[in-house]
Design a protein around this motif. Structure first.
Motif, PDB file in Angstrom:
ATOM      1  N   ALA A  81      36.087  -1.757   9.023  1.00 56.12           N
ATOM      2  CA  ALA A  81      35.406  -2.131   7.786  1.00 56.12           C
ATOM      3  C   ALA A  81      36.050  -3.401   7.249  1.00 56.12           C
ATOM      4  N   GLY A  82      35.249  -4.210   6.573  1.00 58.00           N
ATOM      5  CA  GLY A  82      35.789  -5.388   5.912  1.00 58.00           C
ATOM      6  C   GLY A  82      35.850  -6.601   6.798  1.00 58.00           C
ATOM      7  N   TYR A  83      36.645  -7.558   6.357  1.00 56.11           N
ATOM      8  CA  TYR A  83      36.712  -8.866   6.993  1.00 56.11           C
ATOM      9  C   TYR A  83      38.168  -9.282   7.135  1.00 56.11           C
ATOM     10  N   ALA A  84      38.399 -10.384   7.793  1.00 60.01           N
ATOM     11  CA  ALA A  84      39.761 -10.813   8.107  1.00 60.01           C
ATOM     12  C   ALA A  84      40.607 -11.062   6.859  1.00 60.01           C
ATOM     13  N   ASN A  85      40.011 -11.567   5.796  1.00 62.38           N
ATOM     14  CA  ASN A  85      40.789 -11.882   4.603  1.00 62.38           C
ATOM     15  C   ASN A  85      39.949 -11.567   3.366  1.00 62.38           C
ATOM     16  N   ASP A  86      40.148 -10.373   2.835  1.00 59.54           N
ATOM     17  CA  ASP A  86      39.351  -9.924   1.696  1.00 59.54           C
ATOM     18  C   ASP A  86      39.582 -10.780   0.452  1.00 59.54           C
ATOM     19  N   GLU A  87      40.813 -11.214   0.235  1.00 54.51           N
ATOM     20  CA  GLU A  87      41.101 -12.053  -0.938  1.00 54.51           C
ATOM     21  C   GLU A  87      40.344 -13.375  -0.868  1.00 54.51           C
ATOM     22  N   GLU A  88      40.312 -13.976   0.292  1.00 52.16           N
ATOM     23  CA  GLU A  88      39.587 -15.236   0.459  1.00 52.16           C
ATOM     24  C   GLU A  88      38.088 -15.017   0.284  1.00 52.16           C
ATOM     25  N   MET A  89      37.605 -13.880   0.760  1.00 56.20           N
ATOM     26  CA  MET A  89      36.191 -13.568   0.595  1.00 56.20           C
ATOM     27  C   MET A  89      35.844 -13.463  -0.895  1.00 56.20           C
ATOM     28  N   VAL A  90      36.680 -12.815  -1.678  1.00 58.53           N
ATOM     29  CA  VAL A  90      36.451 -12.709  -3.124  1.00 58.53           C
ATOM     30  C   VAL A  90      36.496 -14.093  -3.756  1.00 58.53           C
ATOM     31  N   SER A 105      29.614  -4.204   5.599  1.00 57.42           N
ATOM     32  CA  SER A 105      30.458  -3.913   6.766  1.00 57.42           C
ATOM     33  C   SER A 105      30.614  -2.407   6.963  1.00 57.42           C
ATOM     34  N   VAL A 106      30.694  -1.653   5.881  1.00 58.48           N
ATOM     35  CA  VAL A 106      30.790  -0.188   5.972  1.00 58.48           C
ATOM     36  C   VAL A 106      29.473   0.387   6.485  1.00 58.48           C
TER      37      VAL A 106
END
Length: 173
Positions: A81-90, A105-106
């Motif tokens: 689930a999710g992506y390589a860098n959640d903080e960057e995505m936000v 993704s989920v």
């Protein structure tokens, strides 16, 4: 034309050595007609083809090699689930759109499970994954990440495990 390095990576992989393959599909010669033509028989292309067929459209999938040959065949078989860098995505998308991307993704994992069941895919799917920290500093970072997943993405299917308990999942100190 393929890159020899890529060919060697695929042909020498454990995944390639462990699979029993059906005969190659026929090569397209001449002309063909369909509602949709998909170029590439990786996860995305085959998933799109399944959805389009389900909706009644005729589909042709073109692949230079064979289904799953490229990155889809070398991904290690991990479903995360999710992506390589959640903080960057936000940062790039903003909180609301980043949450929508996370939810997507989920949903993708749920879709994969349904397709495995629906198509009777013998793939030894084992749900779940483990992020292991190799130092106290990394364990603290991992703890903050788990907190962010719960807070920012309402993702409750995650938990911290103490170092000693990791042996339940992996045979490593």
């Amino acid at each position: 034309m393929t890159n020899r390095h890529e060919d060697a990576m695929v042909q020498g992989s454990w995944y390639e050595a462990s699979v029993t393959r059906e005969p190659d599909d026929p090569v397209l010669t001449g002309e063909a007609s369909a509602d949709v033509c998909i170029v590439g028989a990786g996860y995305a292309g085959l998933s799109a083809a399944l959805e389009l067929r389900r909706r009644g459209l005729s589909v042709i999938v073109l692949e230079a090699h064979r289904p799953g040959w490229g990155a889809s065949g070398r991904n290690g078989g991990q479903v995360l689930a999710g992506y390589a860098n959640d903080e960057e995505m936000v940062r790039q998308l903003g909180a609301e759109r980043a949450r929508a991307a996370w939810d997507l993704s989920v949903e993708g994992i749920d879709l994969l499970r349904r397709r495995i069941e629906e198509h009777h895919i013998d793939c030894e799917f084992v749900p779940g994954y483990l992020h292991a920290a190799t130092s106290p500093r990394k364990a603290a970072e991992l703890g903050r990440w788990v907190d962010r997943l719960r807070r920012d993405f309402a993702y409750e299917s995650v938990s911290m495990v103490e170092a000693a308990a990791t042996r339940q999942w992996i045979d490593s100190p």
